[in-house]
Design an enzyme around this catalytic site. Structure first.
Site, PDB file in Angstrom:
ATOM      1  N   LEU A   1      38.065 -11.626 -20.863  1.00 43.18           N
ATOM      2  CA  LEU A   1      38.982 -12.738 -21.099  1.00 43.18           C
ATOM      3  C   LEU A   1      39.548 -12.696 -22.521  1.00 43.18           C
ATOM      4  O   LEU A   1      40.451 -13.454 -22.853  1.00 43.18           O
ATOM      5  CB  LEU A   1      38.249 -14.073 -20.880  1.00 43.18           C
ATOM      6  CG  LEU A   1      37.784 -14.349 -19.449  1.00 43.18           C
ATOM      7  CD1 LEU A   1      37.072 -15.699 -19.369  1.00 43.18           C
ATOM      8  CD2 LEU A   1      38.967 -14.328 -18.490  1.00 43.18           C
TER       9      LEU A   1
ATOM     10  N   LYS B   1      28.346  -2.131 -29.425  1.00 39.92           N
ATOM     11  CA  LYS B   1      28.092  -2.932 -30.631  1.00 39.92           C
ATOM     12  C   LYS B   1      27.263  -2.171 -31.664  1.00 39.92           C
ATOM     13  O   LYS B   1      27.514  -2.264 -32.859  1.00 39.92           O
ATOM     14  CB  LYS B   1      27.381  -4.242 -30.268  1.00 39.92           C
ATOM     15  CG  LYS B   1      28.276  -5.215 -29.527  1.00 39.92           C
ATOM     16  CD  LYS B   1      27.558  -6.530 -29.307  1.00 39.92           C
ATOM     17  CE  LYS B   1      28.361  -7.429 -28.397  1.00 39.92           C
ATOM     18  NZ  LYS B   1      27.792  -8.749 -28.235  1.00 39.92           N
TER      19      LYS B   1
ATOM     20  N   ASN C   1      29.998  -7.033 -33.610  1.00 37.87           N
ATOM     21  CA  ASN C   1      30.935  -7.326 -32.509  1.00 37.87           C
ATOM     22  C   ASN C   1      32.360  -7.476 -33.024  1.00 37.87           C
ATOM     23  O   ASN C   1      33.268  -7.768 -32.254  1.00 37.87           O
ATOM     24  CB  ASN C   1      30.504  -8.561 -31.717  1.00 37.87           C
ATOM     25  CG  ASN C   1      30.821  -9.851 -32.449  1.00 37.87           C
ATOM     26  OD1 ASN C   1      30.926  -9.865 -33.680  1.00 37.87           O
ATOM     27  ND2 ASN C   1      30.991 -10.927 -31.725  1.00 37.87           N
TER      28      ASN C   1
ATOM     29  N   GLY D   1      20.568  -8.169 -25.907  1.00 36.04           N
ATOM     30  CA  GLY D   1      21.499  -8.168 -27.044  1.00 36.04           C
ATOM     31  C   GLY D   1      21.850  -9.561 -27.548  1.00 36.04           C
ATOM     32  O   GLY D   1      21.856  -9.818 -28.754  1.00 36.04           O
TER      33      GLY D   1
ATOM     34  N   ARG E   1      11.069 -11.463 -19.195  1.00 34.69           N
ATOM     35  CA  ARG E   1      10.458 -10.819 -18.021  1.00 34.69           C
ATOM     36  C   ARG E   1       9.654  -9.590 -18.469  1.00 34.69           C
ATOM     37  O   ARG E   1       8.496  -9.453 -18.130  1.00 34.69           O
ATOM     38  CB  ARG E   1      11.579 -10.419 -17.049  1.00 34.69           C
ATOM     39  CG  ARG E   1      11.111  -9.628 -15.864  1.00 34.69           C
ATOM     40  CD  ARG E   1      12.270  -9.340 -14.931  1.00 34.69           C
ATOM     41  NE  ARG E   1      13.294  -8.509 -15.566  1.00 34.69           N
ATOM     42  CZ  ARG E   1      14.412  -8.118 -14.976  1.00 34.69           C
ATOM     43  NH1 ARG E   1      14.667  -8.495 -13.728  1.00 34.69           N
ATOM     44  NH2 ARG E   1      15.290  -7.365 -15.604  1.00 34.69           N
ATOM     45  N   THR E   2      10.265  -8.735 -19.262  1.00 32.58           N
ATOM     46  CA  THR E   2       9.553  -7.578 -19.795  1.00 32.58           C
ATOM     47  C   THR E   2       8.923  -8.006 -21.118  1.00 32.58           C
ATOM     48  O   THR E   2       9.607  -8.124 -22.138  1.00 32.58           O
ATOM     49  CB  THR E   2      10.533  -6.402 -20.020  1.00 32.58           C
ATOM     50  OG1 THR E   2      11.302  -6.236 -18.833  1.00 32.58           O
ATOM     51  CG2 THR E   2       9.829  -5.118 -20.378  1.00 32.58           C
TER      52      THR E   2
ATOM     53  N   GLY F   1      27.935 -22.069 -22.122  1.00 30.57           N
ATOM     54  CA  GLY F   1      28.248 -20.762 -22.700  1.00 30.57           C
ATOM     55  C   GLY F   1      29.684 -20.650 -23.186  1.00 30.57           C
ATOM     56  O   GLY F   1      29.983 -19.831 -24.062  1.00 30.57           O
TER      57      GLY F   1
END
Ligand code: NAP
Length: 530
Positions: free
Chosen positions: A263, A318, A343, A390, A411-412, A495
């Site tokens: 976008l 990045k 970025n 990230g 999760r990890t 967000g």
């Protein structure tokens, strides 16, 4: 009004005609396409008569009489070997072009290869010498890859018929392939048509205007594109600011792979237009790793005349951007260095580079403004960050810089442990979220993102009224997590606010001006709710 050729010669500046191909099977369809093209703002029509079923000279003459009017017309009867639709014999195709010349069209387009067939050459030259108002375009296409030597090909065409307009079009398999086209346009003068096909070549269709290619092609809509990567008139005009592009236009872009759904071009171009800046922002499909990234930037820095001034950089480049700017001894914002990713890259006077990370700042700005606090208010605040990728990394860096007490849930678990180790945070697996004691909870995973909108990283029963819940996912704008948080009575941050803040921070770095954040939000939400 002066004839076309005289105008361009007097002005010495080659106008770029936004040209719409009329690719119709019959006269009725052609009539409709011509009407639509005029309404859409075509500056030239290309009659692709090789699309006509039952092609004959009479049919082409009829079509020309319909199309001739206020804008120039080019007649093309493409050879099947060069992208033509029907396999019409060369003899018929030449008869058609001769008829077009006799009808006084502005341009006819013949494949350069076929110009070497003696009878063809003789017929076309004879017709042109009797009809001075028509110009010959000699075209070469490579649908697979770059030309082996585009400069040589250009010289050969000019030598074969000096008054011809060379048209050299090839497929860019990588954005780095576009630089041959840019160099040729930069190093030659007069009427020539040069650009690249394919997704990676998209930018060349816009840059063609800046560098003075005589034509760039557009389709009326996505369904009528005649070549891969062709943009619609609406995309050219509304998104890429076609009407305001000239040789002074500064270029910006987002480096990403994939990039088609970004976008950022919509957001930045809308703000450039609102601010009345002579700047355009492009999607730069950068496939490959560090080597390709380096080559791209080397190409840009070797061509200051392109006037590339700044880039947004996103997945997967990045880290590459940061490494490149450091290698070139450019400025690196300290927190970008700590995050290990940039970025935003600026090209300043003399080709000096500067790298920033606006991700962490935008997240902090979103939190600070939603909570109505100053940055110092984050000191010792218990924060739960879900995710260790990230985005999490940038947010954790920003929050730890502000002194927040962070626990990273992932999760990890090993990944959470590594990140926590770098920034002095606590860490845990996702199952520990049930014991959550945090004032601020931030989702930095992709859980809940379109199309899996019925997922949430935090079950509703773990939500407590006095929490603030921030979801970095922006598609959908209101995720399941935010819906449930609202129901639990907590304050929420979406967000889109982070997206807007980071884009606004980039806009400020690019232009030195404040962005219209409301406009940015409207543009983003407009696309997300389509
Ligand atoms: P990333 O580096 O790939 O990290 C993804 C994270 O999500 C990892 O922690 C991963 O856990 C976790 N994850 C993914 N699928 C999961 C699942 N099914 N269950 C549990 N955990 C899962 O991605 P990123 O660049 O950080 O981006 C993360 C999200 O941020 C994006 O999806 C996007 O929605 C959002 N974002 C927002 C903005 C904005 O401006 N608002 C900008 C960029 C990104 P593992 O480590 O276990 O794999």
């Amino acid at each position: 009004m002066l004839p076309l050729q005289t105008q361009t010669a007097i002005n010495c500046v080659i106008m770029t005609y936004l040209t719409i191909p009329i690719a119709a099977n019959d006269i009725q369809q052609a009539l409709l396409q011509i009407k639509k093209s005029s309404a859409a703002g075509a500056e030239m029509l290309e009659l692709r008569v090789d699309y006509l079923e039952k092609l004959n000279v009479g049919l082409v003459e009829k079509l020309i009489s319909i199309a001739q009017g206020h804008i120039p017309v080019v007649v093309t009867c493409r050879d099947k070997k060069q992208g033509g639709v029907f396999n019409y014999p060369l003899k018929l195709r030449v008869e058609v072009l001769v008829a077009a010349i006799n009808a006084g069209v502005d341009f006819v387009d013949l494949e350069y290869d076929n110009f070497f067939v003696p009878e063809v050459r003789q017929e076309i030259k004879k017709a042109l010498s009797n009809n001075k108002e028509t110009k010959l375009i000699l075209s070469a296409h490579n649908f697979k890859t770059k030309f082996a030597d585009i400069k040589k090909l250009y010289r050969e065409i000019k030598k074969a018929f000096p008054s011809a307009i060379p048209k050299l079009v090839y497929t860019a398999n990588h954005v780095n392939d576009c630089f041959d086209a840019f160099d040729l346009l930069h190093n030659t003068r007069g009427e020539r048509i040069v650009f690249c096909m394919g997704g990676a070549g998209l930018i060349s269709r816009v840059v063609a205007k800046k560098l003075g290619s005589m034509v760039t092609f557009a389709s009326i809509d996505e369904g009528t594109a005649t070549a891969p990567g062709q943009l619609t008139v609406e995309e050219f005009k509304k998104l890429y600011r076609y009407d305001s592009i000239n040789n002074k236009t500064a270029l910006y872009g987002v480096i990403a792979d994939p990039v088609a759904h970004s976008l950022s071009p919509h957001v930045h171009n809308a703000c450039f237009a609102k601010a009345g800046l002579n700047e355009v922002y492009l999607p730069l499909l950068e496939q490959g790793g560090m080597d390709e990234f380096n080559r791209f930037f080397d190409n840009i820095l070797a061509r200051p005349w392109l006037r590339f001034k700044g880039f947004s950089v996103t997945i997967p480049h990045k880290e590459n951007a940061l490494v490149y700017v450091k290698r070139k001894k450019g400025f690196v914002e300290p927190l970008a260095e700590k995050i290990g990713a940039a970025n935003t890259v600026l090209i300043k006077a003399g080709g000096k580079l500067a790298a920033y990370n606006t991700d962490y700042r935008s997240a902090l700005d979103s939190v600070i403004s939603a909570m109505g606090i100053k940055k110092t208010g984050l000191r010792d605040m218990p924060v739960a960050v879900i995710g260790a990728g990230g985005v999490s990394r940038a947010i954790v860096a920003g929050l730890s810089d502000a002194g927040a007490k962070i626990t990273i849930y992932n999760r990890t678990v090993k990944r959470a442990e590594n990140l926590a180790g770098e920034f002095g945070c606590e860490f845990a697996g996702l199952e520990r979220l049930k014991n959550l004691h945090a004032k601020l909870v931030i989702n930095c995973t992709s859980i809940g993102m379109h199309p899996k909108v019925n997922a949430t990283p935090l079950p509703a029963e773990y939500l407590i009224k006095d929490m603030v819940v921030f979801d970095t996912v922006y598609n959908p704008i209101e995720t399941l997590l935010l819906k449930q948080a609202k129901r639990a009575g907590t304050k929420t941050i979406d967000g889109v606010s982070m997206f807007v803040n980071q884009a606004a921070a980039q806009f400020k770095l690019f232009t030195g001006k404040n962005a219209d954040a409301n406009l940015m939000r409207r543009v983003i939400c407009g696309h997300l709710t389509r």
